[in-house]
Design a protein around this motif. Structure first.
Motif, PDB file in Angstrom:
ATOM      1  N   UNK A  73       0.836  -1.122   0.016  1.00  0.00           N
ATOM      2  CA  UNK A  73       0.044   0.057   0.121  1.00  0.00           C
ATOM      3  C   UNK A  73       0.737   1.379  -0.187  1.00  0.00           C
ATOM      4  N   UNK A  74       0.431   2.385  -0.594  1.00  0.00           N
ATOM      5  CA  UNK A  74       0.975   3.420  -0.880  1.00  0.00           C
ATOM      6  C   UNK A  74       0.125   4.670  -0.812  1.00  0.00           C
ATOM      7  N   UNK A  75       0.634   5.821  -0.278  1.00  0.00           N
ATOM      8  CA  UNK A  75      -0.084   6.933  -0.393  1.00  0.00           C
ATOM      9  C   UNK A  75      -0.206   7.285  -1.963  1.00  0.00           C
ATOM     10  N   UNK A  76      -1.556   7.805  -2.311  1.00  0.00           N
ATOM     11  CA  UNK A  76      -2.029   8.140  -3.719  1.00  0.00           C
ATOM     12  C   UNK A  76      -1.037   9.343  -3.892  1.00  0.00           C
ATOM     13  N   UNK A  77      -1.026   9.682  -5.283  1.00  0.00           N
ATOM     14  CA  UNK A  77      -0.177  10.841  -5.512  1.00  0.00           C
ATOM     15  C   UNK A  77      -1.038  12.220  -5.139  1.00  0.00           C
ATOM     16  N   UNK A  78      -0.319  13.281  -4.900  1.00  0.00           N
ATOM     17  CA  UNK A  78      -1.162  14.548  -4.768  1.00  0.00           C
ATOM     18  C   UNK A  78      -1.943  15.141  -5.696  1.00  0.00           C
ATOM     19  N   UNK A  85      -8.810   6.502  -4.047  1.00  0.00           N
ATOM     20  CA  UNK A  85      -8.737   6.736  -2.817  1.00  0.00           C
ATOM     21  C   UNK A  85      -7.422   7.182  -2.286  1.00  0.00           C
ATOM     22  N   UNK A  86      -7.316   7.445  -0.903  1.00  0.00           N
ATOM     23  CA  UNK A  86      -5.901   7.938  -0.327  1.00  0.00           C
ATOM     24  C   UNK A  86      -5.091   7.205  -0.520  1.00  0.00           C
ATOM     25  N   UNK A  87      -5.253   5.918  -0.236  1.00  0.00           N
ATOM     26  CA  UNK A  87      -4.083   4.857  -0.276  1.00  0.00           C
ATOM     27  C   UNK A  87      -4.372   3.973  -1.318  1.00  0.00           C
ATOM     28  N   UNK A  88      -3.404   3.597  -2.212  1.00  0.00           N
ATOM     29  CA  UNK A  88      -3.542   2.791  -3.436  1.00  0.00           C
ATOM     30  C   UNK A  88      -2.708   1.579  -3.181  1.00  0.00           C
TER      31      UNK A  88
END
Length: 104
Positions: A73-78, A85-88
């Protein structure tokens, strides 16, 4: 037979006992393997992700493409779109080889 570059090929994910549980499409075996890898249990980061063997049989052939896959899982790009979603889930694969099945 020449392949059109837009042709999708189908790859069946082989599980235990050679059961074929899902089918993934892609122009290349790697593209289908990446789709399959995104369904693995995702870790908190790439370095924490456990590797799993993915065996994909190309439909209509006796070739099984073997990959090692992992997901995290990784934070979505800005600049993500509103629907994302916020996490992809990200994934990667490494080709281990090709196996040829015995013709029935």
């Amino acid at each position: 037979m020449a392949r059109d570059t837009d042709d999708k090929r189908n790859f069946a994910l082989r599980g235990d006992g050679d059961d074929e549980t899902s089918v993934f499409s892609g122009r290349t075996p790697r593209q289908a393997a990446l789709k399959a890898a995104r369904r693995l249990d995702a870790a908190d980061g790439e370095e924490n992700a456990s590797r799993e063997e993915l065996r994909l049989r190309e439909k209509g052939t006796h070739k099984v493409h073997i990959y090692e896959g992992w997901a995290w899982n990784e934070e979505a790009p800005s600049d993500k779109p509103d629907w994302m979603p916020e996490t992809i889930t990200e994934a990667n694969v490494s080709k281990q080889g090709i196996e040829h099945l015995e013709a029935l």
